[in-house]
Design a protein around this motif. Structure first.
Motif, PDB file in Angstrom:
ATOM      1  N   TYR A  53      59.877  27.137  76.200  1.00 17.03           N
ATOM      2  CA  TYR A  53      60.515  28.161  75.364  1.00 17.03           C
ATOM      3  C   TYR A  53      61.651  28.868  76.095  1.00 17.03           C
ATOM      4  CZ  TYR A  53      57.059  27.946  71.585  1.00 17.03           C
ATOM      5  OH  TYR A  53      56.293  27.549  70.530  1.00 17.03           O
ATOM      6  N   ARG A  59      65.780  28.651  73.286  1.00 17.26           N
ATOM      7  CA  ARG A  59      66.247  30.042  73.171  1.00 17.26           C
ATOM      8  C   ARG A  59      67.130  30.192  71.927  1.00 17.26           C
ATOM      9  NH1 ARG A  59      65.512  33.688  77.518  1.00 17.26           N
ATOM     10  NH2 ARG A  59      64.485  32.635  79.247  1.00 17.26           N
ATOM     11  N   GLU A  62      64.951  30.374  69.093  1.00 11.44           N
ATOM     12  CA  GLU A  62      64.347  31.711  68.969  1.00 11.44           C
ATOM     13  C   GLU A  62      65.309  32.713  68.333  1.00 11.44           C
ATOM     14  OE1 GLU A  62      63.146  32.242  73.064  1.00 11.44           O
ATOM     15  OE2 GLU A  62      61.992  30.396  72.846  1.00 11.44           O
ATOM     16  N   LEU A  66      64.621  34.734  64.985  1.00  9.92           N
ATOM     17  CA  LEU A  66      64.854  36.170  64.818  1.00  9.92           C
ATOM     18  C   LEU A  66      65.701  36.438  63.570  1.00  9.92           C
ATOM     19  CD1 LEU A  66      64.792  39.149  65.787  1.00  9.92           C
ATOM     20  CD2 LEU A  66      66.780  38.624  67.213  1.00  9.92           C
ATOM     21  N   ILE A 114      68.126  37.668  74.220  1.00 11.31           N
ATOM     22  CA  ILE A 114      67.398  36.412  74.397  1.00 11.31           C
ATOM     23  C   ILE A 114      68.225  35.414  75.231  1.00 11.31           C
ATOM     24  CG2 ILE A 114      66.475  34.386  73.169  1.00 11.31           C
ATOM     25  CD1 ILE A 114      65.779  36.355  70.844  1.00 11.31           C
TER      26      ILE A 114
ATOM     27  N   PHE B  49      57.605  40.233  67.809  1.00 10.89           N
ATOM     28  CA  PHE B  49      58.794  39.520  68.301  1.00 10.89           C
ATOM     29  C   PHE B  49      59.533  40.360  69.349  1.00 10.89           C
ATOM     30  CE2 PHE B  49      63.015  37.791  68.548  1.00 10.89           C
ATOM     31  CZ  PHE B  49      62.863  36.434  68.317  1.00 10.89           C
ATOM     32  N   THR B  52      57.595  40.208  72.705  1.00  8.91           N
ATOM     33  CA  THR B  52      57.548  38.915  73.393  1.00  8.91           C
ATOM     34  C   THR B  52      58.924  38.284  73.649  1.00  8.91           C
ATOM     35  OG1 THR B  52      57.181  37.811  71.269  1.00  8.91           O
ATOM     36  CG2 THR B  52      55.239  38.331  72.575  1.00  8.91           C
ATOM     37  N   HIS B  53      59.981  38.845  73.086  1.00 10.05           N
ATOM     38  CA  HIS B  53      61.311  38.242  73.317  1.00 10.05           C
ATOM     39  C   HIS B  53      62.374  39.227  73.786  1.00 10.05           C
ATOM     40  CE1 HIS B  53      60.463  34.217  71.647  1.00 10.05           C
ATOM     41  NE2 HIS B  53      59.598  34.873  70.888  1.00 10.05           N
ATOM     42  N   ASP B  57      61.007  38.904  78.767  1.00 11.02           N
ATOM     43  CA  ASP B  57      61.679  37.640  78.498  1.00 11.02           C
ATOM     44  C   ASP B  57      60.596  36.637  78.108  1.00 11.02           C
ATOM     45  OD1 ASP B  57      64.339  36.142  78.792  1.00 11.02           O
ATOM     46  OD2 ASP B  57      62.902  34.820  79.760  1.00 11.02           O
ATOM     47  N   VAL B  58      60.983  35.628  77.324  1.00  7.35           N
ATOM     48  CA  VAL B  58      59.993  34.682  76.810  1.00  7.35           C
ATOM     49  C   VAL B  58      59.239  33.952  77.934  1.00  7.35           C
ATOM     50  CG1 VAL B  58      61.589  32.733  76.496  1.00  7.35           C
ATOM     51  CG2 VAL B  58      59.574  32.932  75.013  1.00  7.35           C
ATOM     52  N   THR B  61      55.991  35.646  79.291  1.00  4.22           N
ATOM     53  CA  THR B  61      54.765  35.722  78.493  1.00  4.22           C
ATOM     54  C   THR B  61      53.887  34.492  78.760  1.00  4.22           C
ATOM     55  OG1 THR B  61      55.837  34.680  76.590  1.00  4.22           O
ATOM     56  CG2 THR B  61      55.870  37.083  76.675  1.00  4.22           C
TER      57      THR B  61
END
Lengths: 125, 135
Positions: A53, A59, A62, A66, A114, B49, B52-53, B57-58, B61
């Motif tokens: 991930y 990313r 992700e 979002l 992100i 969200f 965890t993001h 940072d992802v 986790t």
């Protein structure tokens, strides 16, 4: 089929956007249940899969998630307002514009956070 | 006799509509459920969200993060509520989509059977993960 294409306006696009984003978020949830379940099987395996991930492609995925989540949330709020407050239907179009604007702004801001490790060159791929 | 005549609704295309009383059937409840669960999910999903993001940072986790988080039963309850409401909201949304776009009844039955089986299994599997996790 082609003879009955409904050329709708903003409300029709909101409807299509709501379905598409709902569909995408639901399928991510199905995938997410499986990837989290690995933590119960083998913590090392979970870490390895989970590390994926962090790569650039996921990313970007992700950031897309979002955006989908934000659009579905904000447009859902618009739907609820139109359904429960009789006056809201008059502002339906400007509310849809607000949904798009807020989704765009928040996705860019969240997307920046992100993508930050990549932007700063800490990860290359 | 004349009074009875007055009470009778005008014969028109709308007549069956006038005589139909609103009933609270399954579709009514599913309509309400989507709106109420949707409002709760906006809070639950966006908070999840963000944590965890955005806050973490992802890559942070990892299994240790899960261990820390699930040492608190309230976080397990939070995650389970998000799982259950998310899957129920999703399964109902997809049911509407399948009803709209799959016009052949036999295909629709198959598609719904797949949807219900996969979602049902993942609800069971996800619940098992959250409940039986020991760190």
């Amino acid at each position: 089929m082609s003879s009955t294409v409904y050329k709708g306006k903003s409300g029709q696009w909101a409807f299509i956007g709501h379905r598409v984003t709902g569909f995408l978020v639901f399928f991510f949830l199905l995938l997410h249940v499986v990837d989290v379940s690995l933590v119960n099987i083998d913590a090392e395996l979970y870490n390895e899969v989970h590390h994926l991930y962090g790569n650039v492609m996921l990313r970007l995925f992700e950031v897309g998630l979002l955006g989908a989540l934000l659009f579905h949330s904000l447009n859902g709020l618009r739907v609820v307002m139109v359904d429960f407050f009789p006056g809201a239907i008059r502002n339906e179009k400007s509310m849809f514009t607000a949904v798009l604007a807020l989704t765009g702004v928040l996705t860019v801001v969240g997307g920046y956070v992100i993508m930050k490790p990549f932007i700063e060159g800490r990860i290359l791929s | 006799m004349s009074r009875r005549l007055e009470e009778r609704p005008v014969a028109s295309a709308n007549r069956p509509k006038l005589e139909r009383r609103p009933r609270q059937n399954f579709e009514t409840w599913s309509w309400y459920f989507m709106r109420i669960s949707g409002l709760v999910l906006i809070f639950l999903a966006l908070t999840h969200f963000t944590i965890t993001h955005i806050v973490y940072d992802v890559v942070e986790t990892d299994a240790q993060f899960v261990a820390d988080r699930w040492s608190n039963p309230l976080w397990r309850a939070y995650d389970w509520t998000l799982l259950a409401l998310g899957l129920m909201h999703g399964i109902n949304g997809l049911r509407w989509i399948l009803d709209d776009y799959i016009r052949v009844p036999a295909k629709r039955v198959v598609a719904k059977a797949v949807l219900y089986s996969v979602t049902g299994f993942l609800f069971f599997y996800g619940t098992l993960t959250i409940v039986t996790y020991q760190g």
